[in-house]
Design a protein around this motif. Structure first.
Motif: not given
Length: 63
Positions: A17, A19, A25-30
């Motif tokens: 992976s 990323y 940085k691994n969150l689905p939102f900023s």
């Protein structure tokens, strides 16, 4: 035998992976804009908190 195959697959999936790393940085939102994050959290948690009260009010007003 099956356990070894699963372990090999899991470790290879993690290694392959690519990323971005770092906090947030691994969150689905900023998390860059703190005021937008605050607004989104208020909407998310606020909707979950107010939903039972709205349901109770609807049931009480229903004829």
């Amino acid at each position: 035998m099956l356990g070894q195959a699963v372990r090999r697959f899991a470790t290879s999936a993690v290694r392959s992976s690519h990323y971005a790393e770092g906090p947030g940085k691994n969150l689905p939102f900023s998390v860059d804009n703190k005021w937008r994050l605050l607004g989104m959290m208020v909407l998310f948690f606020g909707s979950g908190f107010t939903f039972p009260f709205i349901v109770v009010r609807h049931q009480l007003l229903k004829k």
